[in-house]
Write a protein that holds these residues in place. Structure first.
Motif, PDB file in Angstrom:
ATOM      1  N   THR A  48       0.812  -1.219   0.000  1.00  0.00           N
ATOM      2  CA  THR A  48       0.000   0.000   0.000  1.00  0.00           C
ATOM      3  C   THR A  48       0.845   1.269   0.000  1.00  0.00           C
ATOM      4  O   THR A  48       0.319   2.360  -0.202  1.00  0.00           O
ATOM      5  CB  THR A  48      -0.953   0.022   1.206  1.00  0.00           C
ATOM      6  N   HIS A  49       2.150   1.138   0.244  1.00  0.00           N
ATOM      7  CA  HIS A  49       3.053   2.286   0.170  1.00  0.00           C
ATOM      8  C   HIS A  49       3.758   2.341  -1.182  1.00  0.00           C
ATOM      9  O   HIS A  49       4.441   3.321  -1.486  1.00  0.00           O
ATOM     10  CB  HIS A  49       4.101   2.224   1.283  1.00  0.00           C
ATOM     11  N   THR A  50       3.599   1.286  -1.973  1.00  0.00           N
ATOM     12  CA  THR A  50       4.257   1.204  -3.276  1.00  0.00           C
ATOM     13  C   THR A  50       3.260   1.334  -4.418  1.00  0.00           C
ATOM     14  O   THR A  50       3.514   2.037  -5.395  1.00  0.00           O
ATOM     15  CB  THR A  50       5.015  -0.130  -3.420  1.00  0.00           C
ATOM     16  N   CYS A  51       2.144   0.642  -4.288  1.00  0.00           N
ATOM     17  CA  CYS A  51       1.121   0.647  -5.338  1.00  0.00           C
ATOM     18  C   CYS A  51      -0.005   1.611  -4.980  1.00  0.00           C
ATOM     19  O   CYS A  51      -0.433   1.671  -3.818  1.00  0.00           O
ATOM     20  CB  CYS A  51       0.528  -0.754  -5.518  1.00  0.00           C
ATOM     21  N   GLY A  52      -0.470   2.349  -5.963  1.00  0.00           N
ATOM     22  CA  GLY A  52      -1.570   3.274  -5.741  1.00  0.00           C
ATOM     23  C   GLY A  52      -2.899   2.549  -5.734  1.00  0.00           C
ATOM     24  O   GLY A  52      -3.565   2.433  -6.757  1.00  0.00           O
ATOM     25  N   VAL A  53      -3.275   2.026  -4.586  1.00  0.00           N
ATOM     26  CA  VAL A  53      -4.544   1.298  -4.439  1.00  0.00           C
ATOM     27  C   VAL A  53      -5.380   1.998  -3.373  1.00  0.00           C
ATOM     28  O   VAL A  53      -4.846   2.677  -2.491  1.00  0.00           O
ATOM     29  CB  VAL A  53      -4.290  -0.171  -4.044  1.00  0.00           C
ATOM     30  N   PRO A  54      -6.705   1.835  -3.422  1.00  0.00           N
ATOM     31  CA  PRO A  54      -7.557   2.507  -2.426  1.00  0.00           C
ATOM     32  C   PRO A  54      -7.206   2.135  -0.989  1.00  0.00           C
ATOM     33  O   PRO A  54      -7.432   2.926  -0.069  1.00  0.00           O
ATOM     34  CB  PRO A  54      -8.963   2.021  -2.807  1.00  0.00           C
ATOM     35  N   GLN A  55      -6.642   0.944  -0.780  1.00  0.00           N
ATOM     36  CA  GLN A  55      -6.275   0.518   0.566  1.00  0.00           C
ATOM     37  C   GLN A  55      -5.130   1.325   1.161  1.00  0.00           C
ATOM     38  O   GLN A  55      -4.817   1.163   2.350  1.00  0.00           O
ATOM     39  CB  GLN A  55      -5.911  -0.964   0.558  1.00  0.00           C
ATOM     40  N   SER A  56      -4.509   2.191   0.372  1.00  0.00           N
ATOM     41  CA  SER A  56      -3.483   3.076   0.932  1.00  0.00           C
ATOM     42  C   SER A  56      -4.077   3.973   2.018  1.00  0.00           C
ATOM     43  O   SER A  56      -3.393   4.352   2.965  1.00  0.00           O
ATOM     44  CB  SER A  56      -2.837   3.913  -0.175  1.00  0.00           C
ATOM     45  N   ALA A  57      -5.356   4.301   1.880  1.00  0.00           N
ATOM     46  CA  ALA A  57      -6.031   5.082   2.924  1.00  0.00           C
ATOM     47  C   ALA A  57      -6.174   4.264   4.199  1.00  0.00           C
ATOM     48  O   ALA A  57      -6.089   4.803   5.311  1.00  0.00           O
ATOM     49  CB  ALA A  57      -7.400   5.545   2.436  1.00  0.00           C
ATOM     50  N   ASP A  58      -6.383   2.959   4.048  1.00  0.00           N
ATOM     51  CA  ASP A  58      -6.463   2.089   5.223  1.00  0.00           C
ATOM     52  C   ASP A  58      -5.126   2.064   5.955  1.00  0.00           C
ATOM     53  O   ASP A  58      -5.078   1.973   7.185  1.00  0.00           O
ATOM     54  CB  ASP A  58      -6.857   0.672   4.815  1.00  0.00           C
TER      55      ASP A  58
END
Length: 288
Positions: A259-269
């Motif tokens: 989630t720190h490497t790929c731009g996915v919605p779970q980065s907010a999690d």
């Protein structure tokens, strides 16, 4: 003809036309049916946005990467290693790749009449919105993309509406390696969590932090990538330095590398999880 009768006749005509010309299937509407991903980050977006029946292949990294976010999502889906042979064998009608896609891959895709969607890296939550919408439009899942963005934005809005009483100073440091500074996705996550990334402050060295620089900066907590794929990773020898272990015992927080490497919605999690981890630090540990 009486108005009521005209309405009834019109309704019957519409029904007959619907029977004669049923709604177009996804394939008939031009929605891709054999989608192939050649990048672990596009793997994750594809798995989130698209029904399994339309996913032809994801990279060999997808099963473990997905395990950290949505376990089992990649199970049973054919895997590829990004080779020309893989593309020829899969015969995709859409290819998702990073913005640094191999020119040879693009040439082969053109010969096979398979469009290539180049998805850029995400370094901010605005970038994540862009790439989710880009992939959603490409795979014919616009509504699903907007739902994922809405969920992400709700998490970010909740974090912004309830700031922590004190913004703790942190750095993503595993020992002698590059630290993510200003303009990185990690910095965006740290900021959303309500903390301060000391590697993004004016005058900060954004390349590496040695032990001396780290101790001089005196952050409230150390973040380190280690929760990727559900497994902790070993810190480097420098990260295990005696002074670091002594001063930061109980104050090193693992984060999910994906989630720190790929731009996915779970980065907010990840921002929400970081907020909780920082709030759980003992008071004596947090005070500097």
């Amino acid at each position: 003809m009486r108005p009521a009768l005209r309405t009834a006749v019109a309704g019957m005509a519409v029904a007959l036309m619907g029977a004669a010309f049923p709604p177009a299937s996804a394939a008939e509407r031009g929605v891709p049916q054999r989608i192939m991903s050649l990048n672990v980050c596009t793997d994750l977006l594809l798995l989130e946005l698209t029904p399994r029946s339309r996913i032809a292949s994801v990279t060999f990294l997808a099963p473990e990467a997905a395990q950290a976010l949505f376990p089992g999502a990649a199970a049973g889906i054919p895997l590829n290693h990004g080779s020309a042979e893989d593309i020829v064998n899969v015969k995709p009608d859409l290819i998702l790749d990073s913005g640094l896609s191999n020119p040879m891959i693009r040439r082969i895709a053109r010969r096979m009449d398979a469009p290539v969607v180049e998805v850029k890296n995400a370094d901010s939550f605005a970038d994540i919105r862009d790439v989710v919408r880009q992939v959603g439009a490409a795979v014919g899942e616009v509504a699903r993309a907007e739902a994922l963005i809405a969920r992400m934005d709700a998490t970010l809005a909740d974090l912004a509406a309830h700031p922590p009483p004190r913004r703790l100073r942190v750095v993503a440091w595993s020992g002698g390696s590059a630290v993510p500074g200003k303009g990185s996705l990690t910095d965006a996550i740290v900021t959303a969590a309500g903390a301060v990334n000391i590697a993004a402050q004016p005058g900060a060295a954004e390349s590496t932090f040695g032990v001396e620089e780290l101790l001089a900066a005196a952050p409230d907590a150390l973040l380190y990538g280690g929760a990727t794929l559900g497994r902790p990773s070993l810190l480097s020898d420098e990260g295990q330095h005696r002074a670091v272990r002594r001063l930061y015992a109980g104050r090193r927080i693992a984060y999910n590398d994906i989630t720190h490497t790929c731009g996915v919605p779970q980065s907010a999690d990840s921002a929400r999880d970081l907020r909780r981890a920082l709030a759980a630090l003992p008071a004596r540990e947090a005070a500097r």
